[in-house]
Design a protein around this motif. Sequence first.
Motif, PDB file in Angstrom:
ATOM      1  N   GLY A 267      -3.687   5.202   9.170  1.00  0.00           N
ATOM      2  CA  GLY A 267      -4.545   5.201  10.344  1.00  0.00           C
ATOM      3  C   GLY A 267      -4.400   3.925  11.136  1.00  0.00           C
ATOM      4  N   SER A 268      -5.342   3.674  12.032  1.00  0.00           N
ATOM      5  CA  SER A 268      -5.303   2.503  12.893  1.00  0.00           C
ATOM      6  C   SER A 268      -5.490   1.237  12.072  1.00  0.00           C
ATOM      7  CB  SER A 268      -6.394   2.615  13.958  1.00  0.00           C
ATOM      8  OG  SER A 268      -6.523   1.403  14.658  1.00  0.00           O
ATOM      9  N   VAL A 269      -4.780   0.191  12.449  1.00  0.00           N
ATOM     10  CA  VAL A 269      -4.908  -1.075  11.736  1.00  0.00           C
ATOM     11  C   VAL A 269      -6.298  -1.662  11.943  1.00  0.00           C
ATOM     12  CG1 VAL A 269      -3.976  -2.446  13.647  1.00  0.00           C
ATOM     13  CG2 VAL A 269      -3.797  -3.288  11.310  1.00  0.00           C
ATOM     14  N   SER A 270      -6.911  -1.394  13.076  1.00  0.00           N
ATOM     15  CA  SER A 270      -8.258  -1.929  13.319  1.00  0.00           C
ATOM     16  C   SER A 270      -9.265  -1.357  12.337  1.00  0.00           C
ATOM     17  CB  SER A 270      -8.693  -1.623  14.758  1.00  0.00           C
ATOM     18  OG  SER A 270      -8.715  -0.225  14.986  1.00  0.00           O
ATOM     19  N   ALA A 271      -9.143  -0.067  12.006  1.00  0.00           N
ATOM     20  CA  ALA A 271     -10.057   0.538  11.035  1.00  0.00           C
ATOM     21  C   ALA A 271      -9.855  -0.069   9.656  1.00  0.00           C
ATOM     22  CB  ALA A 271      -9.840   2.048  10.991  1.00  0.00           C
ATOM     23  N   THR A 272      -8.604  -0.330   9.310  1.00  0.00           N
ATOM     24  CA  THR A 272      -8.312  -0.942   8.013  1.00  0.00           C
ATOM     25  C   THR A 272      -8.926  -2.333   7.926  1.00  0.00           C
ATOM     26  OG1 THR A 272      -6.230   0.278   7.891  1.00  0.00           O
ATOM     27  CG2 THR A 272      -6.460  -1.644   6.462  1.00  0.00           C
ATOM     28  N   LEU A 273      -8.754  -3.137   8.978  1.00  0.00           N
ATOM     29  CA  LEU A 273      -9.315  -4.498   8.970  1.00  0.00           C
ATOM     30  C   LEU A 273     -10.840  -4.464   9.018  1.00  0.00           C
ATOM     31  CD1 LEU A 273      -6.874  -6.445  11.336  1.00  0.00           C
ATOM     32  CD2 LEU A 273      -6.772  -6.138   8.854  1.00  0.00           C
ATOM     33  N   ARG A 274     -11.411  -3.490   9.717  1.00  0.00           N
ATOM     34  CA  ARG A 274     -12.871  -3.410   9.809  1.00  0.00           C
ATOM     35  C   ARG A 274     -13.484  -3.231   8.429  1.00  0.00           C
ATOM     36  NH1 ARG A 274     -16.386  -5.100  13.282  1.00  0.00           N
ATOM     37  NH2 ARG A 274     -15.121  -4.239  14.989  1.00  0.00           N
ATOM     38  N   THR A 276     -12.266  -4.218   5.602  1.00  0.00           N
ATOM     39  CA  THR A 276     -12.119  -5.481   4.873  1.00  0.00           C
ATOM     40  C   THR A 276     -13.148  -6.512   5.328  1.00  0.00           C
ATOM     41  OG1 THR A 276      -9.743  -5.088   4.616  1.00  0.00           O
ATOM     42  CG2 THR A 276     -10.506  -7.348   4.348  1.00  0.00           C
ATOM     43  N   LEU A 277     -13.388  -6.588   6.637  1.00  0.00           N
ATOM     44  CA  LEU A 277     -14.364  -7.550   7.156  1.00  0.00           C
ATOM     45  C   LEU A 277     -15.780  -7.186   6.732  1.00  0.00           C
ATOM     46  CD1 LEU A 277     -12.930  -8.070  10.760  1.00  0.00           C
ATOM     47  CD2 LEU A 277     -12.666  -9.557   8.760  1.00  0.00           C
ATOM     48  N   ASP A 278     -16.097  -5.907   6.713  1.00  0.00           N
ATOM     49  CA  ASP A 278     -17.435  -5.487   6.261  1.00  0.00           C
ATOM     50  C   ASP A 278     -17.660  -5.889   4.814  1.00  0.00           C
ATOM     51  OD1 ASP A 278     -17.918  -4.436   8.744  1.00  0.00           O
ATOM     52  OD2 ASP A 278     -17.449  -2.361   8.182  1.00  0.00           O
ATOM     53  N   ARG A 279     -16.634  -5.677   3.971  1.00  0.00           N
ATOM     54  CA  ARG A 279     -16.764  -6.088   2.583  1.00  0.00           C
ATOM     55  C   ARG A 279     -16.953  -7.600   2.468  1.00  0.00           C
ATOM     56  NH1 ARG A 279     -14.233  -3.683  -1.555  1.00  0.00           N
ATOM     57  NH2 ARG A 279     -15.010  -5.502  -2.699  1.00  0.00           N
ATOM     58  N   PHE A 280     -16.201  -8.355   3.266  1.00  0.00           N
ATOM     59  CA  PHE A 280     -16.305  -9.810   3.229  1.00  0.00           C
ATOM     60  C   PHE A 280     -17.711 -10.262   3.630  1.00  0.00           C
ATOM     61  CE2 PHE A 280     -15.905 -13.961   5.358  1.00  0.00           C
ATOM     62  CZ  PHE A 280     -15.351 -14.716   4.334  1.00  0.00           C
ATOM     63  N   THR A 281     -18.260  -9.669   4.680  1.00  0.00           N
ATOM     64  CA  THR A 281     -19.615 -10.019   5.116  1.00  0.00           C
ATOM     65  C   THR A 281     -20.640  -9.675   4.047  1.00  0.00           C
ATOM     66  OG1 THR A 281     -19.014  -9.640   7.432  1.00  0.00           O
ATOM     67  CG2 THR A 281     -21.355  -9.609   6.892  1.00  0.00           C
ATOM     68  N   GLU A 282     -20.446  -8.512   3.433  1.00  0.00           N
ATOM     69  CA  GLU A 282     -21.382  -8.083   2.402  1.00  0.00           C
ATOM     70  C   GLU A 282     -21.339  -8.999   1.197  1.00  0.00           C
ATOM     71  OE1 GLU A 282     -22.123  -4.167  -0.481  1.00  0.00           O
ATOM     72  OE2 GLU A 282     -20.793  -4.033   1.263  1.00  0.00           O
ATOM     73  N   ASP A 283     -20.132  -9.461   0.837  1.00  0.00           N
ATOM     74  CA  ASP A 283     -19.997 -10.291  -0.361  1.00  0.00           C
ATOM     75  C   ASP A 283     -20.412 -11.736  -0.141  1.00  0.00           C
ATOM     76  OD1 ASP A 283     -19.004  -8.063  -1.606  1.00  0.00           O
ATOM     77  OD2 ASP A 283     -16.889  -8.662  -1.461  1.00  0.00           O
ATOM     78  N   THR A 284     -20.170 -12.271   1.058  1.00  0.00           N
ATOM     79  CA  THR A 284     -20.407 -13.699   1.293  1.00  0.00           C
ATOM     80  C   THR A 284     -21.645 -13.979   2.135  1.00  0.00           C
ATOM     81  OG1 THR A 284     -19.033 -13.714   3.295  1.00  0.00           O
ATOM     82  CG2 THR A 284     -17.925 -14.099   1.182  1.00  0.00           C
ATOM     83  N   GLY A 285     -22.069 -13.032   2.951  1.00  0.00           N
ATOM     84  CA  GLY A 285     -23.190 -13.270   3.850  1.00  0.00           C
ATOM     85  C   GLY A 285     -22.817 -14.080   5.073  1.00  0.00           C
ATOM     86  N   ARG A 307      -2.844  -7.974   4.459  1.00  0.00           N
ATOM     87  CA  ARG A 307      -2.675  -9.040   3.475  1.00  0.00           C
ATOM     88  C   ARG A 307      -2.927 -10.409   4.101  1.00  0.00           C
ATOM     89  NH1 ARG A 307      -3.517  -5.321   0.159  1.00  0.00           N
ATOM     90  NH2 ARG A 307      -1.740  -4.215  -0.770  1.00  0.00           N
ATOM     91  N   CYS A 308      -2.484 -10.606   5.342  1.00  0.00           N
ATOM     92  CA  CYS A 308      -2.764 -11.880   6.024  1.00  0.00           C
ATOM     93  C   CYS A 308      -4.261 -12.073   6.215  1.00  0.00           C
ATOM     94  CB  CYS A 308      -2.043 -11.917   7.370  1.00  0.00           C
ATOM     95  SG  CYS A 308      -0.253 -12.071   7.247  1.00  0.00           S
ATOM     96  N   THR A 309      -4.958 -10.999   6.555  1.00  0.00           N
ATOM     97  CA  THR A 309      -6.405 -11.085   6.713  1.00  0.00           C
ATOM     98  C   THR A 309      -7.083 -11.411   5.392  1.00  0.00           C
ATOM     99  OG1 THR A 309      -6.313  -9.472   8.518  1.00  0.00           O
ATOM    100  CG2 THR A 309      -8.453  -9.849   7.493  1.00  0.00           C
ATOM    101  N   GLN A 310      -6.686 -10.714   4.338  1.00  0.00           N
ATOM    102  CA  GLN A 310      -7.285 -10.958   3.026  1.00  0.00           C
ATOM    103  C   GLN A 310      -7.037 -12.389   2.557  1.00  0.00           C
ATOM    104  OE1 GLN A 310      -5.294  -7.755   0.981  1.00  0.00           O
ATOM    105  NE2 GLN A 310      -7.127  -6.449   0.995  1.00  0.00           N
ATOM    106  N   GLU A 311      -5.816 -12.879   2.737  1.00  0.00           N
ATOM    107  CA  GLU A 311      -5.509 -14.237   2.313  1.00  0.00           C
ATOM    108  C   GLU A 311      -6.313 -15.256   3.114  1.00  0.00           C
ATOM    109  OE1 GLU A 311      -3.945 -17.531   0.451  1.00  0.00           O
ATOM    110  OE2 GLU A 311      -3.848 -15.414  -0.141  1.00  0.00           O
ATOM    111  N   SER A 312      -6.405 -15.053   4.431  1.00  0.00           N
ATOM    112  CA  SER A 312      -7.163 -15.985   5.278  1.00  0.00           C
ATOM    113  C   SER A 312      -8.640 -15.988   4.900  1.00  0.00           C
ATOM    114  CB  SER A 312      -6.986 -15.604   6.749  1.00  0.00           C
ATOM    115  OG  SER A 312      -5.629 -15.674   7.136  1.00  0.00           O
TER     116      SER A 312
END
Length: 395
Positions: A267-274, A276-285, A307-312
């Motif tokens: 699917g769209s790369v934006s949906a994939t990154l979204r 990941t970002l939601d999980r990051f916000t949920e885990d870190t606040g 992978r670049c997003t996850q590493e960053s």
Amino acid sequence: MLQRPQRGDPVWIWVLHGWEGLSWALLALVVLITVVGDTPADRKTGILALTAVLALCYTLVRIRPGARVRGPYAYLCLLVAVLGGLSYLGDGYGVFYTVMLTQFIVFADSPRGAILFTGLGALGITIGGSLREGGQADAFLGNSLSSLGVWAVAVVMALLTPRALAQRDERAALRAELKSTQRELAEAYQRQGAAEERERLAREIHDTLAQGFASIIVLAEAARSQLSVDVHRSGRQLQSIEQTARENLAEARVLVGAAPSSGVAPGSVSATLRRTLDRFTEDTGLDVTADLADIACDQPTRIALLRCTQESLANVRKHASATTVGVVLAHGPGAVELEITDDGRGFVVEDSHGFGLDGMRKRLAEFGGGLTVTSSLGDGTRILATIPLALDGQE
């Protein structure tokens, strides 16, 4: 003594050995004519005896070329004597010197030996023919001139043969060197391929399993500290731990080949990154702002950007002490651009040689892209990843 020609030998060597075989065929033909012809009985017997002895010795030398008594040079001495005897017994039999000329070249082990014995052969037929003609001076002179002409040809052949053999040996050495080089190149390519595969697996493990385990550790520590204070939040963190563990398990199956493809959904790369970002916000606040353009790209490109997003984000969580994170996904000129910024403590880029940043650079380089890192102490960090896209931007 020259060995039988092998594949790759010069044409000259094949001609020598072919001529050697032809000489025996011609000798056998003449002997047959002698037997059925009207040659005097005493001369016929002498011719048959000489050719029989020569053929027998030739066979023995070919079978055992290293024997002292019946070695190549012993055979050449016999050949000189037989040619002289045949010239004496039969009119025109001196022509066998020309017919058997190649045997002097084949059985001698040096140009000097070949020249010497061909000279002796010429002398033998000259004496034999002259004696048969009465031993007069004019007969000896005439036979000498014809023999010298053939001997001159023999000298040229004796000088050309080592050159042909040297070319053969040089070509054989070149072929051997080529095979050795090809084998070394194949081994080098194999080692390089193995090293590249190990590096790829190390990068994949770092960007997936290692990051996942790091997240599980952080979430577990947070859940344990909040267990007696905020049970509901600890429950959410435990759910995140479970989900991260499941994702790690899926990635592990991909790495060992038990799953057909990466865990990144199509699917769209934006949906994939979204996600990941939601999980990051949920885990870190942390406060995450995202501007993600809807860009269609193939799955390998989506995986690289993910992978670049996850590493960053992992670096932000572990090192930055940031309060806000910004993520921008945009379609640049002929490329997709991913920018990740934070307001954390920053670092000196020149002093950073971490596996994560190097891994991102190498991953992007595989797509012809690049990574730009901008940071300084106290001013946060900016990561810009670019990957060229096809004109249609489709899979």
